[in-house]
Design a protein around this motif. Sequence first.
Motif, PDB file in Angstrom:
ATOM      1  N   ASN A 145      49.723  79.621   2.200  1.00 39.74           N
ATOM      2  CA  ASN A 145      49.100  78.578   3.025  1.00 39.74           C
ATOM      3  C   ASN A 145      49.580  77.179   2.680  1.00 39.74           C
ATOM      4  N   SER A 146      50.611  77.069   1.841  1.00 36.56           N
ATOM      5  CA  SER A 146      51.163  75.749   1.535  1.00 36.56           C
ATOM      6  C   SER A 146      52.144  75.342   2.631  1.00 36.56           C
ATOM      7  N   ASP A 147      52.382  74.039   2.715  1.00 37.33           N
ATOM      8  CA  ASP A 147      53.425  73.503   3.600  1.00 37.33           C
ATOM      9  C   ASP A 147      54.693  73.518   2.763  1.00 37.33           C
ATOM     10  N   TYR A 148      55.397  74.635   2.812  1.00 35.99           N
ATOM     11  CA  TYR A 148      56.433  74.974   1.832  1.00 35.99           C
ATOM     12  C   TYR A 148      57.838  74.628   2.328  1.00 35.99           C
ATOM     13  N   HIS A 149      58.581  73.881   1.497  1.00 28.88           N
ATOM     14  CA  HIS A 149      59.935  73.464   1.843  1.00 28.88           C
ATOM     15  C   HIS A 149      60.894  73.833   0.712  1.00 28.88           C
ATOM     16  N   LEU A 150      62.094  74.287   1.079  1.00 28.75           N
ATOM     17  CA  LEU A 150      63.118  74.643   0.108  1.00 28.75           C
ATOM     18  C   LEU A 150      64.285  73.668   0.174  1.00 28.75           C
ATOM     19  N   ALA A 151      64.880  73.403  -0.984  1.00 31.38           N
ATOM     20  CA  ALA A 151      66.080  72.570  -1.023  1.00 31.38           C
ATOM     21  C   ALA A 151      67.045  73.156  -2.050  1.00 31.38           C
ATOM     22  N   LYS A 152      68.193  73.621  -1.555  1.00 35.38           N
ATOM     23  CA  LYS A 152      69.206  74.224  -2.415  1.00 35.38           C
ATOM     24  C   LYS A 152      70.312  73.217  -2.690  1.00 35.38           C
ATOM     25  N   PHE A 153      70.765  73.163  -3.960  1.00 36.03           N
ATOM     26  CA  PHE A 153      71.838  72.247  -4.332  1.00 36.03           C
ATOM     27  C   PHE A 153      72.962  73.017  -5.021  1.00 36.03           C
ATOM     28  N   THR A 154      74.180  72.644  -4.687  1.00 39.17           N
ATOM     29  CA  THR A 154      75.358  73.268  -5.269  1.00 39.17           C
ATOM     30  C   THR A 154      76.311  72.169  -5.741  1.00 39.17           C
ATOM     31  N   GLY A 155      77.337  72.574  -6.460  1.00 41.50           N
ATOM     32  CA  GLY A 155      78.348  71.609  -6.873  1.00 41.50           C
ATOM     33  C   GLY A 155      77.981  70.869  -8.154  1.00 41.50           C
ATOM     34  N   VAL A 156      78.455  69.618  -8.236  1.00 42.54           N
ATOM     35  CA  VAL A 156      78.237  68.801  -9.436  1.00 42.54           C
ATOM     36  C   VAL A 156      76.743  68.529  -9.641  1.00 42.54           C
ATOM     37  N   LYS A 157      76.287  68.698 -10.871  1.00 44.27           N
ATOM     38  CA  LYS A 157      74.890  68.471 -11.270  1.00 44.27           C
ATOM     39  C   LYS A 157      73.893  69.356 -10.512  1.00 44.27           C
ATOM     40  N   ALA A 158      74.335  70.558 -10.162  1.00 51.97           N
ATOM     41  CA  ALA A 158      73.416  71.533  -9.574  1.00 51.97           C
ATOM     42  C   ALA A 158      72.963  72.545 -10.616  1.00 51.97           C
ATOM     43  N   ASP A 159      73.482  72.414 -11.845  1.00 54.27           N
ATOM     44  CA  ASP A 159      73.065  73.300 -12.926  1.00 54.27           C
ATOM     45  C   ASP A 159      71.678  72.912 -13.417  1.00 54.27           C
ATOM     46  N   HIS A 160      71.096  73.763 -14.220  1.00 49.12           N
ATOM     47  CA  HIS A 160      69.704  73.579 -14.651  1.00 49.12           C
ATOM     48  C   HIS A 160      69.466  72.211 -15.298  1.00 49.12           C
ATOM     49  N   GLY A 161      70.354  71.827 -16.191  1.00 49.93           N
ATOM     50  CA  GLY A 161      70.174  70.542 -16.867  1.00 49.93           C
ATOM     51  C   GLY A 161      70.536  69.350 -16.003  1.00 49.93           C
ATOM     52  N   GLY A 162      71.382  69.567 -14.998  1.00 51.74           N
ATOM     53  CA  GLY A 162      71.839  68.461 -14.173  1.00 51.74           C
ATOM     54  C   GLY A 162      70.930  68.100 -13.021  1.00 51.74           C
ATOM     55  N   LEU A 163      70.119  69.041 -12.550  1.00 50.92           N
ATOM     56  CA  LEU A 163      69.302  68.808 -11.357  1.00 50.92           C
ATOM     57  C   LEU A 163      68.418  67.555 -11.427  1.00 50.92           C
ATOM     58  N   PRO A 164      67.722  67.284 -12.533  1.00 50.88           N
ATOM     59  CA  PRO A 164      66.856  66.096 -12.566  1.00 50.88           C
ATOM     60  C   PRO A 164      67.621  64.779 -12.510  1.00 50.88           C
ATOM     61  N   ASN A 165      68.942  64.841 -12.809  1.00 51.10           N
ATOM     62  CA  ASN A 165      69.773  63.632 -12.804  1.00 51.10           C
ATOM     63  C   ASN A 165      70.674  63.550 -11.579  1.00 51.10           C
ATOM     64  N   ASN A 166      70.554  64.511 -10.695  1.00 55.31           N
ATOM     65  CA  ASN A 166      71.399  64.577  -9.508  1.00 55.31           C
ATOM     66  C   ASN A 166      70.911  63.553  -8.474  1.00 55.31           C
ATOM     67  N   PRO A 167      71.743  62.581  -8.090  1.00 55.33           N
ATOM     68  CA  PRO A 167      71.308  61.556  -7.131  1.00 55.33           C
ATOM     69  C   PRO A 167      70.801  62.134  -5.812  1.00 55.33           C
ATOM     70  N   LYS A 168      71.395  63.236  -5.357  1.00 57.07           N
ATOM     71  CA  LYS A 168      70.956  63.856  -4.107  1.00 57.07           C
ATOM     72  C   LYS A 168      69.580  64.490  -4.263  1.00 57.07           C
ATOM     73  N   VAL A 169      69.334  65.087  -5.418  1.00 58.87           N
ATOM     74  CA  VAL A 169      68.015  65.661  -5.710  1.00 58.87           C
ATOM     75  C   VAL A 169      66.967  64.555  -5.750  1.00 58.87           C
ATOM     76  N   ILE A 170      67.307  63.483  -6.433  1.00 60.76           N
ATOM     77  CA  ILE A 170      66.379  62.357  -6.562  1.00 60.76           C
ATOM     78  C   ILE A 170      66.049  61.771  -5.196  1.00 60.76           C
ATOM     79  N   GLN A 171      67.055  61.605  -4.358  1.00 58.64           N
ATOM     80  CA  GLN A 171      66.820  61.061  -3.018  1.00 58.64           C
ATOM     81  C   GLN A 171      65.932  61.990  -2.195  1.00 58.64           C
ATOM     82  N   LYS A 172      66.143  63.285  -2.339  1.00 56.70           N
ATOM     83  CA  LYS A 172      65.327  64.270  -1.619  1.00 56.70           C
ATOM     84  C   LYS A 172      63.870  64.185  -2.043  1.00 56.70           C
ATOM     85  N   ILE A 173      63.642  64.014  -3.327  1.00 57.78           N
ATOM     86  CA  ILE A 173      62.276  63.913  -3.847  1.00 57.78           C
ATOM     87  C   ILE A 173      61.600  62.645  -3.331  1.00 57.78           C
TER      88      ILE A 173
END
Length: 280
Positions: free
Chosen positions: A247-275
């Motif tokens: 019952n959540s309003d559920y959205h997915l966002a997949k990232f690949t390429g540079v900084k898509a690894d586990h440690g890189g995701l929080p520092n990924n500019p595209k991830v940050i912009q999406k958030i």
Amino acid sequence: MASIMSFLTACNVSSTGKDTAKKAKTAQIVKKPKFKDTPTLYFHGLMGSYKNEEPLVNAAKRAQKSNSIIRANVDDHGKVKLKGTIKKNAKNPIVEVNFKDNVQPNFSRNGTYASNVVKALQKKYYINKVNMVGYSLGNMAIMYYMIQNGNKKKMPKLVKQVSIAGHYDGAYFKELPPGFRQPKGLKLDKNGKPNKMNQTYKEMLAARPIYQKNKVKILNIYGDVGNNSDGVVEIPSALSLKYLTPNSDYHLAKFTGVKADHGGLPNNPKVIQKIIEFLW
């Protein structure tokens, strides 16, 4: 008979008066929040600190989405000390949550730490709702916060939730206790339900009726660097959040390429912009 009726009438008036006074007193306790916008709490990952949260925080400030940042330091006993003050006219205040005990294997304990932070904010600012962002282990703090508080009327309600690299049905490391490891051959059905569940996931099933009752807007961010994983967490484990949050309003966002690894995701500019776009 007249004297009895008079006595009963007097008792009824007295009781009504007490009830009215009690209601008035209760109404006085419920105070309006000291600021209009919903505060956002960010929970870091294993062996992390508030410093890992600063790329998102600094980006939000640069984008003029937030003008008020404070920190909530939580000691290894769960005691919270707020550093900084959220001003009355604060725009989308952000709370950097900093756990001293940043290798806590008891996920329920992480939920208690998160609950204590929310209670501290509620006591000082009378908040009645929150947004939460979790990275890796930080997501466990959010899930167990919901399990512990999601149905409590007096606790602030979770409005928006961002999951970054969540290991809901575990990650596979030999060093991890069996209850935390991802089961081998993990697959999901169309509803996100895992074919195998570790001990932690089974515990988190308690969240399902809570999310069913309390609709939350969710953004689930995951990375894919090959081999069906972000290098640490396999994609099915990250996506198993869906089954826990009906019952959540559920959205997915997949990232690949540079900084898509586990440690890189929080520092990924595209991830940050999406958030930022999702939250504000």
